[in-house]
Design a protein around this motif. Sequence first.
Motif, PDB file in Angstrom:
ATOM      1  N   ASP A  29     -40.160   8.127   6.560  1.00  0.00           N
ATOM      2  CA  ASP A  29     -39.195   8.633   5.574  1.00  0.00           C
ATOM      3  C   ASP A  29     -37.737   8.288   5.921  1.00  0.00           C
ATOM      4  OD1 ASP A  29     -38.527  10.456   7.574  1.00  0.00           O
ATOM      5  OD2 ASP A  29     -39.222  12.210   6.488  1.00  0.00           O
ATOM      6  N   ASP A  30     -37.550   7.323   6.782  1.00  0.00           N
ATOM      7  CA  ASP A  30     -36.201   6.879   7.158  1.00  0.00           C
ATOM      8  C   ASP A  30     -35.673   5.887   6.109  1.00  0.00           C
ATOM      9  OD1 ASP A  30     -33.832   6.172   8.367  1.00  0.00           O
ATOM     10  OD2 ASP A  30     -34.779   5.003   9.962  1.00  0.00           O
ATOM     11  N   LYS A  31     -35.194   6.431   4.989  1.00  0.00           N
ATOM     12  CA  LYS A  31     -34.720   5.588   3.894  1.00  0.00           C
ATOM     13  C   LYS A  31     -33.498   4.759   4.294  1.00  0.00           C
ATOM     14  CE  LYS A  31     -36.510   8.613   0.333  1.00  0.00           C
ATOM     15  NZ  LYS A  31     -36.207   9.619  -0.674  1.00  0.00           N
ATOM     16  N   SER A  32     -32.604   5.336   5.076  1.00  0.00           N
ATOM     17  CA  SER A  32     -31.404   4.593   5.493  1.00  0.00           C
ATOM     18  C   SER A  32     -31.765   3.450   6.437  1.00  0.00           C
ATOM     19  CB  SER A  32     -30.394   5.537   6.151  1.00  0.00           C
ATOM     20  OG  SER A  32     -29.934   6.480   5.205  1.00  0.00           O
ATOM     21  N   GLY A  33     -32.643   3.718   7.387  1.00  0.00           N
ATOM     22  CA  GLY A  33     -33.092   2.660   8.288  1.00  0.00           C
ATOM     23  C   GLY A  33     -33.797   1.544   7.540  1.00  0.00           C
ATOM     24  N   ALA A  34     -34.633   1.912   6.576  1.00  0.00           N
ATOM     25  CA  ALA A  34     -35.333   0.907   5.763  1.00  0.00           C
ATOM     26  C   ALA A  34     -34.341   0.093   4.937  1.00  0.00           C
ATOM     27  CB  ALA A  34     -36.357   1.584   4.854  1.00  0.00           C
ATOM     28  N   TRP A  35     -33.345   0.770   4.368  1.00  0.00           N
ATOM     29  CA  TRP A  35     -32.339   0.058   3.568  1.00  0.00           C
ATOM     30  C   TRP A  35     -31.560  -0.920   4.457  1.00  0.00           C
ATOM     31  CZ3 TRP A  35     -27.327  -1.265   3.160  1.00  0.00           C
ATOM     32  CH2 TRP A  35     -26.922  -1.802   1.950  1.00  0.00           C
ATOM     33  N   LEU A  36     -31.182  -0.485   5.652  1.00  0.00           N
ATOM     34  CA  LEU A  36     -30.467  -1.366   6.582  1.00  0.00           C
ATOM     35  C   LEU A  36     -31.285  -2.608   6.904  1.00  0.00           C
ATOM     36  CD1 LEU A  36     -28.935   1.227   9.058  1.00  0.00           C
ATOM     37  CD2 LEU A  36     -27.647  -0.434   7.702  1.00  0.00           C
ATOM     38  N   GLN A  37     -32.560  -2.423   7.186  1.00  0.00           N
ATOM     39  CA  GLN A  37     -33.419  -3.564   7.498  1.00  0.00           C
ATOM     40  C   GLN A  37     -33.460  -4.546   6.335  1.00  0.00           C
ATOM     41  OE1 GLN A  37     -37.223  -2.529   9.602  1.00  0.00           O
ATOM     42  NE2 GLN A  37     -36.423  -0.452   9.349  1.00  0.00           N
ATOM     43  N   GLN A  38     -33.659  -4.029   5.141  1.00  0.00           N
ATOM     44  CA  GLN A  38     -33.750  -4.887   3.956  1.00  0.00           C
ATOM     45  C   GLN A  38     -32.432  -5.612   3.711  1.00  0.00           C
ATOM     46  OE1 GLN A  38     -32.398  -4.630   0.577  1.00  0.00           O
ATOM     47  NE2 GLN A  38     -33.529  -6.489   0.145  1.00  0.00           N
ATOM     48  N   ALA A  39     -31.318  -4.904   3.840  1.00  0.00           N
ATOM     49  CA  ALA A  39     -29.999  -5.508   3.593  1.00  0.00           C
ATOM     50  C   ALA A  39     -29.701  -6.620   4.597  1.00  0.00           C
ATOM     51  CB  ALA A  39     -28.910  -4.434   3.635  1.00  0.00           C
ATOM     52  N   LEU A  40     -30.017  -6.383   5.850  1.00  0.00           N
ATOM     53  CA  LEU A  40     -29.770  -7.395   6.878  1.00  0.00           C
ATOM     54  C   LEU A  40     -30.635  -8.632   6.656  1.00  0.00           C
ATOM     55  CD1 LEU A  40     -29.516  -5.096  10.015  1.00  0.00           C
ATOM     56  CD2 LEU A  40     -27.653  -6.444   9.023  1.00  0.00           C
ATOM     57  N   LEU A  41     -31.907  -8.419   6.408  1.00  0.00           N
ATOM     58  CA  LEU A  41     -32.806  -9.554   6.179  1.00  0.00           C
ATOM     59  C   LEU A  41     -32.413 -10.326   4.924  1.00  0.00           C
ATOM     60  CD1 LEU A  41     -36.222  -7.903   7.141  1.00  0.00           C
ATOM     61  CD2 LEU A  41     -34.913  -9.594   8.471  1.00  0.00           C
ATOM     62  N   SER A  42     -32.037  -9.632   3.870  1.00  0.00           N
ATOM     63  CA  SER A  42     -31.608 -10.290   2.630  1.00  0.00           C
ATOM     64  C   SER A  42     -30.358 -11.134   2.843  1.00  0.00           C
ATOM     65  CB  SER A  42     -31.342  -9.261   1.537  1.00  0.00           C
ATOM     66  OG  SER A  42     -32.537  -8.630   1.153  1.00  0.00           O
ATOM     67  N   ALA A  43     -29.513 -10.706   3.771  1.00  0.00           N
ATOM     68  CA  ALA A  43     -28.279 -11.444   4.066  1.00  0.00           C
ATOM     69  C   ALA A  43     -28.518 -12.572   5.072  1.00  0.00           C
ATOM     70  CB  ALA A  43     -27.212 -10.486   4.588  1.00  0.00           C
ATOM     71  N   GLY A  44     -29.750 -12.714   5.565  1.00  0.00           N
ATOM     72  CA  GLY A  44     -30.076 -13.804   6.480  1.00  0.00           C
ATOM     73  C   GLY A  44     -29.997 -13.469   7.955  1.00  0.00           C
ATOM     74  N   HIS A  45     -29.715 -12.212   8.276  1.00  0.00           N
ATOM     75  CA  HIS A  45     -29.618 -11.796   9.677  1.00  0.00           C
ATOM     76  C   HIS A  45     -31.007 -11.488  10.236  1.00  0.00           C
ATOM     77  CE1 HIS A  45     -25.310 -11.667   9.178  1.00  0.00           C
ATOM     78  NE2 HIS A  45     -25.464 -10.886   8.128  1.00  0.00           N
ATOM     79  N   GLN A  46     -31.126 -11.514  11.553  1.00  0.00           N
ATOM     80  CA  GLN A  46     -32.368 -11.181  12.236  1.00  0.00           C
ATOM     81  C   GLN A  46     -32.291  -9.739  12.747  1.00  0.00           C
ATOM     82  OE1 GLN A  46     -35.137 -13.227  12.752  1.00  0.00           O
ATOM     83  NE2 GLN A  46     -34.094 -14.560  11.304  1.00  0.00           N
ATOM     84  N   ILE A  47     -33.425  -9.058  12.761  1.00  0.00           N
ATOM     85  CA  ILE A  47     -33.490  -7.708  13.326  1.00  0.00           C
ATOM     86  C   ILE A  47     -34.263  -7.794  14.639  1.00  0.00           C
ATOM     87  CG2 ILE A  47     -34.296  -5.343  13.015  1.00  0.00           C
ATOM     88  CD1 ILE A  47     -33.980  -5.867   9.962  1.00  0.00           C
ATOM     89  N   ILE A  48     -33.584  -7.455  15.725  1.00  0.00           N
ATOM     90  CA  ILE A  48     -34.157  -7.529  17.063  1.00  0.00           C
ATOM     91  C   ILE A  48     -34.888  -6.228  17.410  1.00  0.00           C
ATOM     92  CG2 ILE A  48     -33.670  -7.926  19.521  1.00  0.00           C
ATOM     93  CD1 ILE A  48     -33.110 -10.344  17.679  1.00  0.00           C
ATOM     94  N   HIS A  49     -34.251  -5.092  17.132  1.00  0.00           N
ATOM     95  CA  HIS A  49     -34.828  -3.779  17.439  1.00  0.00           C
ATOM     96  C   HIS A  49     -34.592  -2.832  16.269  1.00  0.00           C
ATOM     97  CE1 HIS A  49     -35.109  -4.805  21.733  1.00  0.00           C
ATOM     98  NE2 HIS A  49     -33.864  -5.229  21.656  1.00  0.00           N
ATOM     99  N   TYR A  50     -35.553  -1.964  16.030  1.00  0.00           N
ATOM    100  CA  TYR A  50     -35.373  -0.818  15.141  1.00  0.00           C
ATOM    101  C   TYR A  50     -36.044   0.368  15.824  1.00  0.00           C
ATOM    102  CZ  TYR A  50     -36.590   2.667  11.665  1.00  0.00           C
ATOM    103  OH  TYR A  50     -36.760   3.863  11.020  1.00  0.00           O
ATOM    104  N   ARG A  51     -35.277   1.431  16.006  1.00  0.00           N
ATOM    105  CA  ARG A  51     -35.823   2.628  16.636  1.00  0.00           C
ATOM    106  C   ARG A  51     -35.252   3.862  15.958  1.00  0.00           C
ATOM    107  NH1 ARG A  51     -35.846  -0.807  20.722  1.00  0.00           N
ATOM    108  NH2 ARG A  51     -37.794  -1.035  21.840  1.00  0.00           N
ATOM    109  N   LEU A  52     -36.043   4.913  15.985  1.00  0.00           N
ATOM    110  CA  LEU A  52     -35.611   6.223  15.518  1.00  0.00           C
ATOM    111  C   LEU A  52     -35.619   7.144  16.729  1.00  0.00           C
ATOM    112  CD1 LEU A  52     -36.526   7.748  12.190  1.00  0.00           C
ATOM    113  CD2 LEU A  52     -36.564   9.195  14.212  1.00  0.00           C
ATOM    114  N   ILE A  53     -34.466   7.744  17.016  1.00  0.00           N
ATOM    115  CA  ILE A  53     -34.346   8.593  18.203  1.00  0.00           C
ATOM    116  C   ILE A  53     -33.676   9.916  17.831  1.00  0.00           C
ATOM    117  CG2 ILE A  53     -34.301   6.652  19.822  1.00  0.00           C
ATOM    118  CD1 ILE A  53     -31.249   7.012  19.993  1.00  0.00           C
TER     119      ILE A  53
END
Length: 170
Positions: A29-53
């Motif tokens: 249910d991490d909508k903000s984290g999911a949105w960040l991932q989608q926005a970065l990938l759509s802009a051509g950036h790579q995602i190295i790590h995603y964590r919820l802490i």
Amino acid sequence: MSIEKHRSQAPRFTDCSILTISDSRTKEDDKSGAWLQQALLSAGHQIIHYRLIPDDIAQIRFEIDRIASDRKTRVLLLNGGTGIARRDCTYEAVNGMLEKQMPGFGELFRYLSFTEEIGSAAILSRATAGIYQQMAIFSMPGSTKAVQLAMTRLILPEIGHLIGELDKEG
């Protein structure tokens, strides 16, 4: 040199990581984290790590150090824990680590929040940004609207320029 020239000489894409700081969210249910991932990938950036802490100063600092230690992440995006509630501690964790601060990020984010989104409640935000071990860190509120505002209006337009400046010699 003009800002346009700076931007034209900057890298277009970079490696990013995301930390969602929350005691109540899950990856599902991490909508903000999911949105960040989608926005970065759509802009051509790579995602190295995603964590919820959780909201915990020691754990936030540990994760930042762990991400910085592999020297892959150039931009670290944190969402959550920037308010003034008792458990909100992202600001304290991050600000104490920054080697260089970028106060303009927090100032502009609060201005845009005030004028475009939430009015005077913007004073409750402790969004901040700066540099730690040659990695840019942006810490923003956890609401999806706040993340979208910070990313679309401030962060995404400047990621390449920012990395170009960090990579300058001398």
